[in-house]
Design a protein around this motif. Structure first.
Motif, mmCIF file in Angstrom:
data_model
loop_
_atom_site.group_PDB
_atom_site.id
_atom_site.type_symbol
_atom_site.label_atom_id
_atom_site.label_comp_id
_atom_site.label_asym_id
_atom_site.label_seq_id
_atom_site.Cartn_x
_atom_site.Cartn_y
_atom_site.Cartn_z
ATOM 1 N N ARG A 231 37.907 47.172 34.114
ATOM 2 C CA ARG A 231 38.706 46.779 33.680
ATOM 3 C C ARG A 231 39.801 46.053 33.426
ATOM 4 N N LEU A 232 40.309 45.043 32.901
ATOM 5 C CA LEU A 232 41.579 43.924 32.805
ATOM 6 C C LEU A 232 42.537 44.870 32.876
ATOM 7 N N ASN A 233 43.754 44.859 33.800
ATOM 8 C CA ASN A 233 45.311 45.341 33.917
ATOM 9 C C ASN A 233 45.648 44.772 34.647
ATOM 10 N N PHE A 248 45.414 42.619 37.973
ATOM 11 C CA PHE A 248 44.077 42.261 38.402
ATOM 12 C C PHE A 248 43.431 41.249 38.465
ATOM 13 N N ASP A 249 42.756 41.555 39.732
ATOM 14 C CA ASP A 249 41.721 40.715 39.884
ATOM 15 C C ASP A 249 41.018 40.039 38.663
ATOM 16 N N ALA A 262 50.166 34.846 28.514
ATOM 17 C CA ALA A 262 50.963 35.119 26.526
ATOM 18 C C ALA A 262 51.030 37.331 27.071
ATOM 19 N N VAL A 263 50.155 37.667 28.066
ATOM 20 C CA VAL A 263 50.286 39.120 28.370
ATOM 21 C C VAL A 263 50.822 39.685 29.733
ATOM 22 N N LEU A 264 51.369 38.588 30.399
ATOM 23 C CA LEU A 264 52.875 38.973 30.843
ATOM 24 C C LEU A 264 54.347 38.901 30.332
#
Length: 418
Positions: A231-233, A248-249, A262-264
């Motif tokens: 999963r992405l996180n 997460f890598d 954008a996520v950050l």
């Protein structure tokens, strides 16, 4: 009084199972319709995963109910009659830890099934059995050590202070804040390996983004989460100078630089609006209500249960009913949290400059795809369980139509995992 307690818990279980059943039926029908945000195959797979998770949730909810009946019928009495220490503090710690450890041990088969059957089937699990056993053992030892310290603290407060429920609330609320501060450090020590971000260009862009909101971090780190999960996180952890940015890598592998920023930016939106403090405040309100209720239970309840009105009995009853009060608070917390998510999306899109909303929308689409998140849910399920708005609503508020999203990766991202 005892029948009222059982009735309230039974109602909680019935509502919980009912929302899951409604979700299963809704998703089961929706997955046969037109695919949204995902390829046809991935849309069906995401629906199947959601249904499988809800079926497991129903099973665990039913087991929880059986254990609730066990504990209030004779389980607590059994611990009280079969655990003996001359030292009162040790006695209270042993009985409450006995209660907690039974719950931990019985949850192991469900944890195994979720990791090595369900997640394995849908391509999430990257962990070995040895790694999982190690994680489980570490969690067990940490529960034993830190749980005992917290139990001892509450025992000391109940035994020595008249208005013990208020001071116990203050103590536990302080523990919650401390956990939030130390979480990144403990996770790095015992579970994930964190390494400093070595991409100088990305590091510079992230720091420039943080400067726009006044976020000061002790560093930007990469977590080797892919050794356990696909999963992405990402998360910002800690308070004050202890704050860390952890990616997460898997997130670095799947998102472009602009999408990652954008996520950050979204996460920085939470920081700029003080959402972490709002959430802690809501948790504090829930804890206050719990301790106020269980600090004023009538002595007749303990007589009906056939147990003494002792610190360990109070703590066990509080732990038994924590899910009920948490469930009652979830709609309120969900409304507040979903509002905060919309605001964080707005900030994230603005920080991204021109076209920032499209980059955030593309990132949301990839998160849906990689995490196999079914984009549709029953309204009742959303009301009780969702802390984030449905992704389609988030796109609508961002002013992004499905035609504006990059669909070049649809259908390819998860094929190798299934």
């Amino acid at each position: 009084m005892l029948m009222s307690i059982v009735g309230i818990y039974t109602l909680f279980i019935l509502i919980t199972i009912y929302t899951s059943v409604m979700q299963i039926g809704y998703v089961g029908q929706a997955k046969r319709g037109k695919a949204i945000l995902l390829s046809d195959n991935d849309f069906i797979k995401a629906g199947n995963y959601t249904i499988a998770k809800e079926k497991m949730s129903i099973a665990t909810t039913f087991i929880d109910y059986l254990f609730f009946l066990f504990w209030i019928s004779f389980g607590v009495k059994f611990l009280e009659q079969n655990i003996y220490f001359e030292n009162e503090a040790f006695l209270n710690i042993a009985i409450v830890m006995g209660f907690l450890l039974v719950g931990s041990i019985t949850s192991i088969p469900f944890g195994y099934y979720e990791k090595f059957v369900l997640d394995e089937k849908f391509g999430f699990n990257k962990s070995s059995i040895a790694q999982w056993l190690k994680d489980t053992l570490i969690s067990f030892v940490m529960t034993l050590i830190f749980g005992s310290l917290v139990i001892w603290g509450i025992y000391a407060i109940i035994s020595n202070l008249s208005l013990w429920w208020l001071w116990s609330f203050a103590f536990i609320f302080g523990v919650v804040i401390l956990i939030n501060m130390l979480y990144p450090t403990f996770r790095a020590m015992f579970f994930d390996k964190l390494t400093p971000l070595k991409n100088d260009e990305l590091d510079t862009e992230i720091k420039e983004l943080m400067e726009k909101t006044g976020f000061v971090s002790s560093g930007i780190f990469i977590s080797d989460a892919s050794k356990r999960d696909a999963r992405l996180n990402a998360y910002f952890g800690g308070f004050g100078k202890a704050k860390r940015v952890v990616l997460f890598d898997t997130l670095l592998e799947k998102l472009s630089t602009r999408e990652l920023l954008a996520v950050l930016g979204h996460e920085l939106g939470h920081f700029s609006h003080g959402d972490i403090y709002k959430n802690i405040g809501l948790v504090g309100a829930m804890l206050f209500g719990m301790f106020a209720i269980f600090g004023n239970l009538p002595s007749s309840l303990y007589m009906e249960l056939g147990i003494s009105e002792s610190p360990y009995s109070i703590m066990i009853l509080l732990l038994l009913f924590m899910p009920v009060l948490g469930f009652l608070m979830m709609p309120i917390m969900g409304i507040v949290s979903r509002h905060n998510e919309y605001e964080a999306d707005r900030v994230g899109s603005e920080l991204g400059g021109a076209g920032g909303e499209i980059e955030l929308a593309n990132a949301l689409k990839k998160l849906v795809s990689e995490n196999k998140s079914f984009p549709l849910s029953h309204p009742l399920y959303i009301f009780f369980h969702y802390t984030h708005p449905p992704v389609l609503e988030r796109l609508k508020v961002l002013g992004v139509s499905l035609g504006d999203i990059d669909t070049s990766a649809l259908g390819s991202a998860c094929q190798a995992d299934i």
